[in-house]
Design a protein around this motif. Structure first.
Motif, PDB file in Angstrom:
ATOM      1  N   ALA A 119       4.147  -1.139  12.036  1.00  0.00           N
ATOM      2  CA  ALA A 119       4.546  -0.348  13.100  1.00  0.00           C
ATOM      3  C   ALA A 119       6.346   0.494  12.484  1.00  0.00           C
ATOM      4  CB  ALA A 119       5.322  -1.478  14.595  1.00  0.00           C
ATOM      5  N   ALA A 120       6.943   1.754  12.686  1.00  0.00           N
ATOM      6  CA  ALA A 120       8.027   1.613  11.776  1.00  0.00           C
ATOM      7  C   ALA A 120       8.861   0.894  11.838  1.00  0.00           C
ATOM      8  CB  ALA A 120       7.840   2.622  12.698  1.00  0.00           C
ATOM      9  N   GLY A 121       9.185   0.505  10.689  1.00  0.00           N
ATOM     10  CA  GLY A 121      10.779   0.359  10.480  1.00  0.00           C
ATOM     11  C   GLY A 121      10.266  -1.395   9.751  1.00  0.00           C
ATOM     12  N   SER A 122       8.870  -1.892  10.242  1.00  0.00           N
ATOM     13  CA  SER A 122       8.745  -3.422  10.251  1.00  0.00           C
ATOM     14  C   SER A 122       7.941  -3.253   8.942  1.00  0.00           C
ATOM     15  CB  SER A 122       7.024  -3.780  11.315  1.00  0.00           C
ATOM     16  OG  SER A 122       6.044  -2.904  10.403  1.00  0.00           O
ATOM     17  N   VAL A 123       8.088  -4.648   8.217  1.00  0.00           N
ATOM     18  CA  VAL A 123       7.523  -5.131   7.245  1.00  0.00           C
ATOM     19  C   VAL A 123       7.261  -6.218   7.374  1.00  0.00           C
ATOM     20  CG1 VAL A 123       8.220  -6.659   5.493  1.00  0.00           C
ATOM     21  CG2 VAL A 123      10.343  -5.370   6.318  1.00  0.00           C
ATOM     22  N   THR A 124       5.689  -5.470   7.009  1.00  0.00           N
ATOM     23  CA  THR A 124       4.182  -5.579   6.995  1.00  0.00           C
ATOM     24  C   THR A 124       4.029  -7.064   5.338  1.00  0.00           C
ATOM     25  OG1 THR A 124       3.532  -4.457   8.579  1.00  0.00           O
ATOM     26  CG2 THR A 124       1.476  -6.037   8.031  1.00  0.00           C
ATOM     27  N   GLY A 125       2.852  -7.508   5.477  1.00  0.00           N
ATOM     28  CA  GLY A 125       2.682  -8.372   4.678  1.00  0.00           C
ATOM     29  C   GLY A 125       1.338  -9.131   4.603  1.00  0.00           C
ATOM     30  N   LEU A 165       7.350   2.000   2.133  1.00  0.00           N
ATOM     31  CA  LEU A 165       7.105   1.734   0.891  1.00  0.00           C
ATOM     32  C   LEU A 165       6.715   0.761   1.092  1.00  0.00           C
ATOM     33  CD1 LEU A 165       9.244   0.893  -1.432  1.00  0.00           C
ATOM     34  CD2 LEU A 165      10.217  -1.075  -0.487  1.00  0.00           C
ATOM     35  N   LEU A 166       5.531   0.962  -0.314  1.00  0.00           N
ATOM     36  CA  LEU A 166       4.632   0.057  -0.750  1.00  0.00           C
ATOM     37  C   LEU A 166       5.286  -0.896  -1.687  1.00  0.00           C
ATOM     38  CD1 LEU A 166       1.780   2.821   0.065  1.00  0.00           C
ATOM     39  CD2 LEU A 166       3.107   0.903   1.663  1.00  0.00           C
ATOM     40  N   LEU A 167       4.191  -2.156  -1.894  1.00  0.00           N
ATOM     41  CA  LEU A 167       5.445  -3.125  -3.486  1.00  0.00           C
ATOM     42  C   LEU A 167       3.682  -3.998  -3.231  1.00  0.00           C
ATOM     43  CD1 LEU A 167       7.740  -3.680  -0.375  1.00  0.00           C
ATOM     44  CD2 LEU A 167       9.187  -3.218  -3.031  1.00  0.00           C
ATOM     45  N   ASP A 168       3.190  -4.504  -4.519  1.00  0.00           N
ATOM     46  CA  ASP A 168       2.652  -4.558  -4.908  1.00  0.00           C
ATOM     47  C   ASP A 168       2.966  -5.901  -5.729  1.00  0.00           C
ATOM     48  OD1 ASP A 168      -0.120  -6.262  -5.470  1.00  0.00           O
ATOM     49  OD2 ASP A 168      -0.864  -4.160  -6.410  1.00  0.00           O
ATOM     50  N   GLU A 169       2.997  -7.191  -4.883  1.00  0.00           N
ATOM     51  CA  GLU A 169       3.151  -8.246  -5.922  1.00  0.00           C
ATOM     52  C   GLU A 169       5.131  -7.794  -6.528  1.00  0.00           C
ATOM     53  OE1 GLU A 169       1.961 -11.563  -5.111  1.00  0.00           O
ATOM     54  OE2 GLU A 169       0.035 -10.787  -5.091  1.00  0.00           O
ATOM     55  N   PRO A 170       5.908  -8.062  -5.295  1.00  0.00           N
ATOM     56  CA  PRO A 170       7.555  -7.175  -5.604  1.00  0.00           C
ATOM     57  C   PRO A 170       7.522  -8.057  -6.680  1.00  0.00           C
ATOM     58  CG  PRO A 170       6.981  -7.686  -3.624  1.00  0.00           C
ATOM     59  CD  PRO A 170       5.974  -7.682  -4.050  1.00  0.00           C
ATOM     60  N   THR A 171       7.375  -9.925  -6.230  1.00  0.00           N
ATOM     61  CA  THR A 171       8.171 -10.756  -6.873  1.00  0.00           C
ATOM     62  C   THR A 171       7.594 -11.827  -8.091  1.00  0.00           C
ATOM     63  OG1 THR A 171       7.173 -12.710  -5.434  1.00  0.00           O
ATOM     64  CG2 THR A 171       9.541 -11.265  -4.434  1.00  0.00           C
ATOM     65  N   ASN A 172       6.583 -11.228  -8.455  1.00  0.00           N
ATOM     66  CA  ASN A 172       5.433 -11.602  -9.092  1.00  0.00           C
ATOM     67  C   ASN A 172       6.536 -11.500 -10.417  1.00  0.00           C
ATOM     68  OD1 ASN A 172       3.539 -12.948 -10.308  1.00  0.00           O
ATOM     69  ND2 ASN A 172       2.672 -10.774 -10.979  1.00  0.00           N
ATOM     70  N   HIS A 173       6.471 -12.721 -11.562  1.00  0.00           N
ATOM     71  CA  HIS A 173       7.591 -12.698 -12.812  1.00  0.00           C
ATOM     72  C   HIS A 173       9.001 -13.155 -12.502  1.00  0.00           C
ATOM     73  CE1 HIS A 173       3.575 -12.485 -14.389  1.00  0.00           C
ATOM     74  NE2 HIS A 173       3.243 -11.411 -14.460  1.00  0.00           N
ATOM     75  N   LEU A 174       9.164 -13.214 -11.199  1.00  0.00           N
ATOM     76  CA  LEU A 174      10.425 -13.559 -10.956  1.00  0.00           C
ATOM     77  C   LEU A 174      11.230 -14.479 -10.895  1.00  0.00           C
ATOM     78  CD1 LEU A 174      11.539 -10.224  -8.578  1.00  0.00           C
ATOM     79  CD2 LEU A 174      11.206 -10.728 -11.628  1.00  0.00           C
ATOM     80  N   ILE A 194       5.258  -2.436   3.624  1.00  0.00           N
ATOM     81  CA  ILE A 194       3.784  -3.316   3.656  1.00  0.00           C
ATOM     82  C   ILE A 194       3.989  -4.138   1.555  1.00  0.00           C
ATOM     83  CG2 ILE A 194       1.835  -3.326   3.344  1.00  0.00           C
ATOM     84  CD1 ILE A 194       1.816  -0.432   4.938  1.00  0.00           C
ATOM     85  N   ALA A 195       3.544  -5.141   2.392  1.00  0.00           N
ATOM     86  CA  ALA A 195       4.511  -5.201   0.763  1.00  0.00           C
ATOM     87  C   ALA A 195       2.736  -6.898   0.254  1.00  0.00           C
ATOM     88  CB  ALA A 195       5.069  -6.784  -0.023  1.00  0.00           C
ATOM     89  N   ALA A 196       2.049  -6.323  -0.782  1.00  0.00           N
ATOM     90  CA  ALA A 196       0.669  -7.430  -0.804  1.00  0.00           C
ATOM     91  C   ALA A 196       1.630  -8.871  -1.768  1.00  0.00           C
ATOM     92  CB  ALA A 196       0.416  -6.719  -2.091  1.00  0.00           C
ATOM     93  N   LEU A 197       1.565 -10.115  -1.443  1.00  0.00           N
ATOM     94  CA  LEU A 197       2.643 -11.025  -1.440  1.00  0.00           C
ATOM     95  C   LEU A 197       1.542 -12.268  -1.566  1.00  0.00           C
ATOM     96  CD1 LEU A 197       5.254 -10.805   1.512  1.00  0.00           C
ATOM     97  CD2 LEU A 197       6.151 -10.376  -1.126  1.00  0.00           C
TER      98      LEU A 197
END
Length: 265
Positions: free
Chosen positions: A26-32, A160-169, A189-192
């Motif tokens: 959905a617009a404005g949502s965060v989907t994992g 915004l599309l993110l692939d494992e944004p917290t990797n190595h942090l 949408i983020a791969a987590l």
């Protein structure tokens, strides 16, 4: 802007990677996007940002099929923070963030006053303006992720599309970055990899296994003990985090739980 995938299938070297995947963000949502290693999370993201073309199905941002519009138009629809992006380490932080303005510029067009103002705003929004003259190579992992996020924001895309944004942090950098992403207000949408992050920060999650959607919807409805046992082979309980009040997952290996139950009996 809404993002949707309908019946997306991908095979690589004859091996099925995605099999009829359908989702809506959905617009404005965060989907994992969640699932075990090899479940298809990164491949699905790459279909969304035009790296891997589906053999079947369609990917839409709003009403635009991302594989039918010109590349520059696609760059105005979605911004990407991918894993392990290779960048010339001699670039300064500001140089990298300014790359986000490329879809807005004609060929060989010089940076405009508007471009400079947008870059300034993106640097400030992620709290990295202090490092704008530093070389990218000199930054920590968390600082680099902020720079890449600032570049995505400078692009001005609604998705915004993110692939494992917290990797190595480290854990502090992970939580700061997730709080920042959550507050952006973009369709994200983020791969987590971390399921606890998914249940705490996402509006919706899509659980993948062997390239298929096992379940999709609100995190608490998807990340159930039964689904986690079936897909990840772990026992889990959903609790309330004592510090944040957000949903919190507690895990144990299935064998360890069985052993404890045997001892208790």
């Amino acid at each position: 802007m809404k993002v949707s995938a309908a019946g997306v299938s991908v095979s690589i070297d004859g091996t099925p990677i995605l099999d009829g995947v359908t989702l809506t963000a959905a617009a404005g949502s965060v989907t994992g996007l969640i699932g075990p290693n090899g479940s298809g999370k990164s491949t699905l993201l790459r279909c969304l940002y035009r790296i891997i073309r589906p053999q079947q199905g369609a990917v839409l941002i709003g009403e635009h099929d991302v594989w039918q519009v010109p590349a520059r138009r696609a760059g105005l629809l979605r911004a990407v923070v991918a894993q392990d992006q290779e960048l010339d380490n001699d670039y300064t932080v500001r140089d990298i963030v300014a790359m986000g303005r490329i879809p807005h510029q004609r060929l060989l067009e010089r940076e405009s006053a508007t471009d400079r103002a947008v870059v300034d705003e993106a640097l400030a929004r992620v709290g990295i303006e202090w490092a704008q003259t530093r070389r990218f190579a000199t930054l920590s992992g968390g600082e680099r992720q902020r720079v890449l996020l600032a570049r995505a924001l400078a692009q001005g895309a609604p998705v915004l599309l993110l692939d494992e944004p917290t990797n190595h942090l480290d854990i502090g950098a992970q939580l700061e970055l997730l709080d920042l992403i959550r507050d952006l207000g973009l369709t994200t949408i983020a791969a987590l990899h971390d399921l606890d992050h998914a249940i705490a920060y996402c509006d919706a999650v899509v659980l993948l296994q062997h390239g298929r959607v096992v379940a999709a919807g609100e995190p608490a409805a998807v990340l159930t003990p039964q689904h986690l046992a079936d897909v990840f082979g772990v026992r889990a309980a959903v609790t309330t985090h004592p510090l944040t009040g957000r949903p919190h997952l507690v895990f144990a290996a299935a064998a360890a739980v069985l052993l404890a139950e045997e001892h208790a009996s």
